[in-house]
Structures are given as C-alpha cells and as structure tokens.
Motif scaffolding. Sequence first.
Motif, PDB file in Angstrom:
ATOM      1  N   THR A 112     -81.133 -39.925 -18.766  1.00  0.00           N
ATOM      2  CA  THR A 112     -80.334 -39.351 -18.779  1.00  0.00           C
ATOM      3  C   THR A 112     -79.723 -38.523 -18.860  1.00  0.00           C
ATOM      4  O   THR A 112     -78.590 -38.716 -19.828  1.00  0.00           O
ATOM      5  CB  THR A 112     -79.664 -39.818 -16.908  1.00  0.00           C
ATOM      6  N   TRP A 113     -79.036 -37.239 -18.491  1.00  0.00           N
ATOM      7  CA  TRP A 113     -78.088 -36.440 -19.334  1.00  0.00           C
ATOM      8  C   TRP A 113     -76.533 -37.697 -18.598  1.00  0.00           C
ATOM      9  O   TRP A 113     -76.002 -37.679 -20.280  1.00  0.00           O
ATOM     10  CB  TRP A 113     -77.449 -34.985 -18.663  1.00  0.00           C
ATOM     11  N   GLU A 114     -75.933 -38.362 -17.997  1.00  0.00           N
ATOM     12  CA  GLU A 114     -74.953 -38.616 -17.593  1.00  0.00           C
ATOM     13  C   GLU A 114     -75.068 -40.494 -18.914  1.00  0.00           C
ATOM     14  O   GLU A 114     -74.157 -40.022 -19.546  1.00  0.00           O
ATOM     15  CB  GLU A 114     -75.409 -39.692 -16.346  1.00  0.00           C
ATOM     16  N   GLY A 141     -73.912 -38.366 -22.623  1.00  0.00           N
ATOM     17  CA  GLY A 141     -72.905 -37.987 -22.435  1.00  0.00           C
ATOM     18  C   GLY A 141     -72.546 -39.103 -23.067  1.00  0.00           C
ATOM     19  O   GLY A 141     -71.397 -39.317 -23.858  1.00  0.00           O
ATOM     20  N   LYS A 142     -72.567 -39.615 -21.834  1.00  0.00           N
ATOM     21  CA  LYS A 142     -72.123 -41.838 -22.322  1.00  0.00           C
ATOM     22  C   LYS A 142     -71.710 -42.131 -22.734  1.00  0.00           C
ATOM     23  O   LYS A 142     -70.875 -42.765 -23.658  1.00  0.00           O
ATOM     24  CB  LYS A 142     -72.044 -42.611 -20.731  1.00  0.00           C
ATOM     25  N   LEU A 191     -74.761 -28.374 -18.282  1.00  0.00           N
ATOM     26  CA  LEU A 191     -74.837 -29.818 -17.602  1.00  0.00           C
ATOM     27  C   LEU A 191     -72.834 -30.305 -17.370  1.00  0.00           C
ATOM     28  O   LEU A 191     -72.903 -30.934 -18.752  1.00  0.00           O
ATOM     29  CB  LEU A 191     -75.473 -30.365 -18.942  1.00  0.00           C
ATOM     30  N   PRO A 192     -72.836 -30.212 -16.519  1.00  0.00           N
ATOM     31  CA  PRO A 192     -71.066 -30.865 -16.357  1.00  0.00           C
ATOM     32  C   PRO A 192     -71.096 -32.283 -16.642  1.00  0.00           C
ATOM     33  O   PRO A 192     -69.988 -32.642 -17.537  1.00  0.00           O
ATOM     34  CB  PRO A 192     -70.633 -30.394 -14.987  1.00  0.00           C
ATOM     35  N   GLU A 193     -72.045 -33.417 -16.501  1.00  0.00           N
ATOM     36  CA  GLU A 193     -71.509 -34.378 -16.916  1.00  0.00           C
ATOM     37  C   GLU A 193     -72.051 -34.630 -17.927  1.00  0.00           C
ATOM     38  O   GLU A 193     -71.404 -36.183 -18.023  1.00  0.00           O
ATOM     39  CB  GLU A 193     -73.613 -34.957 -16.152  1.00  0.00           C
ATOM     40  N   VAL A 194     -71.404 -33.970 -19.123  1.00  0.00           N
ATOM     41  CA  VAL A 194     -71.890 -34.359 -19.928  1.00  0.00           C
ATOM     42  C   VAL A 194     -71.026 -33.277 -20.826  1.00  0.00           C
ATOM     43  O   VAL A 194     -70.009 -33.730 -21.500  1.00  0.00           O
ATOM     44  CB  VAL A 194     -73.487 -33.499 -20.976  1.00  0.00           C
ATOM     45  N   ASP A 244     -67.848 -32.208 -19.030  1.00  0.00           N
ATOM     46  CA  ASP A 244     -66.528 -32.756 -19.052  1.00  0.00           C
ATOM     47  C   ASP A 244     -66.380 -34.074 -19.795  1.00  0.00           C
ATOM     48  O   ASP A 244     -65.347 -34.094 -19.999  1.00  0.00           O
ATOM     49  CB  ASP A 244     -66.464 -33.452 -16.979  1.00  0.00           C
ATOM     50  N   ARG A 245     -67.583 -34.578 -19.934  1.00  0.00           N
ATOM     51  CA  ARG A 245     -66.599 -36.187 -20.737  1.00  0.00           C
ATOM     52  C   ARG A 245     -66.098 -35.341 -22.634  1.00  0.00           C
ATOM     53  O   ARG A 245     -65.360 -36.021 -23.326  1.00  0.00           O
ATOM     54  CB  ARG A 245     -67.990 -37.119 -21.097  1.00  0.00           C
TER      55      ARG A 245
END
Lengths: 272, 454
Positions: free
Chosen positions: B295-297, B300-301, B354-357, B359-360
């Motif tokens: 997942t993109w989440e 990114g993490k 992709l804000p989930e990426v 924003d990190r």
Amino acid sequence: LDCTIAVEAVVSTQSTGEHGNCVLPVENQALAAICERLSTPKVDTIRHTVTETKEKAFNRMNSFVAKVIMDITASARFDGAINVDINEISMNLVPFPRANYLVPGVAPLQSPKMPQQRHLDAIFSDVFSPTHQLCRVDLRKGVFLSAGLLVRGEVAMSDVRRNIDRLSESTRFIYWNKDGWKTGLCWVASCGLRHSVLSLSNSTAIRYTFEGLRERFSRLYNRRAHLHHYLNVDGMEAEQVEAAYESLNNQIALYSEMESAEPLDIVKPCVI
Amino acid sequence: STQSTGVQVGQCGNQLGEALFETVYREQSSNARPGSSASAYCRETAARFFTPGADGGTLIANAVLVDMENKVVAGCLSRRHAGVWTYNPRCSVLSKQGSGNNWANGYCNFGETKEEEISVAVKVLLHSLPDLRVALLLMSAAGGTGSGLGCRITELIRDIVPGVLLVNQVVLPFSQGEVSVQGYNMLLTLSSLYQSSDALLLSHNDSYQTLSRRLIPGTSSRDCISFREMNRLISSHVAGVLLPASSAKEEEKKGRLIHCDDIVEHLVPHPCYRLLTARMMPVISEHSRDYTNTTWEMLGKYSRQMLIQNSIIDEGLIWSIKPRSELLTTNKRTQNLNVSVSNYIVCRGSEVALPEVEDRFKVADLYRNEKTKLLCGYSAATFDKLDKSLFVIDNSAKNGHFLEDLLSDSWLKFQANAFIYQYEKFGLDREWFKESFNVIEKVRRDYENLLPKK
C-alpha cells in the motif's frame, strides 16, 4: 664461494632496489630446501640421497621462480573477478620507494605427481609459513607493510574474505595500513592444480636477511679481500661498492624503523 | 523535454552505465501501450536518454564512454541492446595501459594526454543534443581511471558547456579494502568533485551487496554477489529518480513535468551540501512479488524510516526513532533523527497526489531549521512492472557520516607519508593532499552541524 657472492649480492640488490619499482627476492637455498622437502617421500623412513645432475636440480628450482612469474601475469593473460596488473601490484604494495621488497610465497607446494589434497583454507595458511617462502624470511618476526594475494582457480570472493579475516588475527600490520591486503582473482588455475595462491609479503622481517648479508660482506670488505677482482673490471669503482654498502645500511635502518613505528598523537586533520 | 547525457568512465562507470541505459530502455518499452499519457511518458523517456538512429526504429544512447583499458568499452560498443539501441563509437575513448589504481595517473597523466580526444568525443555528442540540461557522470572513487580521469572529465565538460548541470554518480568501495590506496583515491575524488560538480549521488558497495542478497532467493552471506547484480540495483535507483514524473494531477489538468535540472536545483539549494543518496521501496525479489501486497501507506512509512536511519534496506529499522511531533510522550532525550537539506520523492504507479505519503515527508523536524523542502513527483507509468513504487532521493545529514572514518584512516597514512611518492610521480604534492583533507573535513563538519547538538 659464499664469500664473493656476498659482495655481488650487496651491489646488485642495492642497484636493483634503487631503480626497480619492486624486487621479488629469491634465494637458492630456499628453493633448494623446498625441492628437497618435495623429493623425500613421506612413507620412507630411510632417506634416499638422490644424486642428480646440477642442471636438473637448478631446473627444478627455477620452475618455482617460473611459477611466480606466471602467477603475477595471470591477470593480464586470463580473465577473473578481480584483475590485477603489475602497476597495481606496485601501487598497492610498495608504500615507499625503498620499501620495495616483496617476498614471494607459493602454495600448495607439491610434487606434480601428487593429486591435490590441500584444502583451500590450509593453502592460505601455508602460503605465509616459513617453508613456503622463496626467500628465507620468517614473516612472523616482522611487521607487514602490505600483503598481496594472487589467487588462481575456482575461488569465490567470500572464500578469500574469510581467509583474510582469519589471517588478520595472527598477522601484525603496521598501524597505518591495518587493512593492507591487495587481492587478485583469476579464474584460470595453474596447470595441474585446482587452485593456488601466490603471496607477496612486504615485511620488515626481510631486514634479518639483509643483516646476514651485511655481516658476510663486512667480513670480506674489512680486509678488502677479493675486491681487486671487481675493481679490475672497466667501469667498476671502489666508490660504488662503498655506496652499495651505505645503501644496504639505509635499507636495514628503514625497515627497522618501521617495525617499531607508533602512531603520533594527532589523529584528525585540522581545518586551516 | 530535458535532454540528458551519461558519461561512463572506467570499468565500473561503463558497466554501471550500460546497466542504466538497459533499465531505462526496458522501462520505455514496457510502458509502451496505446493511450496518450503512456505514449507521452515513453516519448519523454526516449528523448531524455536516447537520440533516434539514422535508420528508423533504432536508438543511440546519449553517452560518452571512456576507459584506459579496452575490454569493457569494446564490449559495450559491440552490442546491439534489445535489438534496438547502441552506443555511438565516435563518442568513445579507449586506451590499453590502465591507470594502476592511481588517481594522479588518471587525473594528471591521462587527463592531459587524452584531453583532446575526450573533448572531440564530447563535442560529437553535444552536436546531437542542443538542449542538453544535465550530464550524469558514472564512476568509481577507489580505482584510478574512473576516479582520477572522471574528475578531470567533469572539469572538461564544465568548461565546454558551463550551463549544463553536472551530477556525478560515484560508487564507493567495500570498506574492507579492495585497494590499499582507496582512501586516498576517495579523498582526492570527493574533494575535486566538490569544487567542479553540482551534485554527488553516492552508492556504497557494502550497502548494495547487502541489498542484492535480499533480492536473490537462497543466497547466504557466504555467497558471492556479482557486480552485475549490484549494478542493476544502482541503476534502478538512479533510473527511478530520472525517469519522467510530474507534479500531481489536479482534476482534469495534468501535472507539470518535472525536468532533470529542476530536480538537481531543488536538491542542491546551497553549495555546501551536495551529497545525495537514492532509496527505493519496495525491495522484493521477482518471485516474491505475487505474495506481496503493498500500500502507499506502507511504502511511505518504510521509506521514510530508511531515510531517518540512512539505510537503503528496509530491514533492521528502529521504529522508535521518529520525529518529535510523533512521539507519544514528551521525551527530552535527543533522537538520532536524520535531518535533510532537501528531499525529492517520486511515486510511480499513481498520477494523483498521495497525502498518505506526502504528509509523512512534510514533517518539519525532518528538515534543516525545520524548513520543509520537499518536491513530489508522480507518474501513472509503473517501474519494473511494480504496481506501486516509491523513490526517495535526499540531501541529508547522515550522507556525510562515512567521511569521518575516511579522513582518520587516510590521515594516518598521510602522516606516515605512505604511498605519497606514487602520486608525486604524476605531479601531485603534499599540498594538494592537505587541501583535499581540508575540503572534506569542512564537508564532514557542515553535514554534522545539521544534526541537533547532543
């Protein structure tokens, strides 16, 4: 004829040393000892003295010297994971122009007729032992300035790395070159062997060899014995012999100094 | 479109360069399918790295090949890759002697004797690239040709085309020495490039070897990883950054194309900080792909954590190290957080933001003086057939860490005057070395000062 050989040895080593990039010293006595060990069958308890012609004996001794030359040029002739040419050998193993003696060691040493039995790791250990050096030097008595390992045959880099790690524990390197190994890997093995190693040791232990040479030379020179043979030849001056002796002294001093070298206090460079 | 070129110098540079062009071409052809955005991507990719050949359907790589030994370059020139692209033999310079692991031999000796020939080869290439914006020089820092001659060629190109941005992709050797004088060669290389190049993208052999092991199933630490595997990985990282990407798509409007020079200018806003590292997620072998769901989440993490710890591998990550704003308790203990001067991230497999990426990576603690400097690129086209992939290229504090050991080991040798005569033979002197030590010590300090004081 050991006496006059000393004079020749001093003059020739010093002039080669001053002009050559690196010198690979080889001693007849070391070669002869190796040949002797190989020709004595282990099964027999009674020593057979084989009388062979001088020519045959020198041929066998020379074959080891030939092996050294083949091993050094293997990278230029064949492919491998890490090719090393002569310039690279000199660049990596000779830190100072006069610290240019690289003692060759060969392993495995065996009769051509014996099937290869030595395990790879044993070969790496053997190649630094006193009985495998082509010059009578006990490397354990000195400090390594650098060490070259030219490996031939089916050997993986990881095998070499493992052995270097192992050997590093029992070898003393000078403080500024703790990691002073230079490795070459050539896929093509020597004829008849599955794998082999040539070591080139730049060690301060060579000074003991030089000291012996100096000793024998002094005994003659102090009485000017046999000197006229050389001075009668055109172009040879007494000064040259003197200079060679001086040069030998300097070389011994250089190696001795490095044996006891310690790092200075300042470790980091300062920004000016 | 941005035209760019590669300059391959030395054995490593040429092998790596070939792997890079192979990767880029592979991406161009695997993304070729009907649809305007796909064909725009392919056109842009081709335009960046290749020039159309004389007979239609063939391509010529934008590259100059230089080596002082002939085997590797001869090999590159002889191949017709994928039946489509080749190198231009008029843009190559060969010799037979080799540089003997001597930086001074490469820089001073061949730098002088081969300068004319190399100039000609570069000018032939420039003739077909009137809009050249970025030159990528590929080289190693430990040998003699790639390092020494590579530095000289960098200066040469700067003289010939002063407006072009120069990026050097520099491969750093295994720390357990391959070459006794590698420390000196690295020092001289980095110091020279800091004065003539715009950005240095560094790859450490140790890291890429470990990464390679992850990707090849069944290998243990005892097995030999070939340079070929490592080169493919480095190429993936570099290609992932340089392949086309745009700012996020908004409604019906396509994003603005991000050019290669935009990337370099963004990453190097200040001349003191020029060291870059490239990282990528996911890191999975071909055969593991079917079992992995990303997942993109997650991408990114993990990639942010890799940045924080200055790792290129997604293993051994210490999750407790995070930005202060994300800590559960107000922990006064200073963290070992990485601080960036600037970051560029690229999401391949998505055109939309992709804000989930993002924003990190927007967290202020992660940046120098808490001033977020982040550029985000997107591309609907995937990379290496991965559904989703995320590339990070950063100019961060920990990129300078390795300089500490490099300086102390080399200084010991220098004080003992060991090996210096080998360099003096070609015209370098102790002053040159001292200057190099000064330059690199300053770089080390500048990067160290980015981190909060303990």
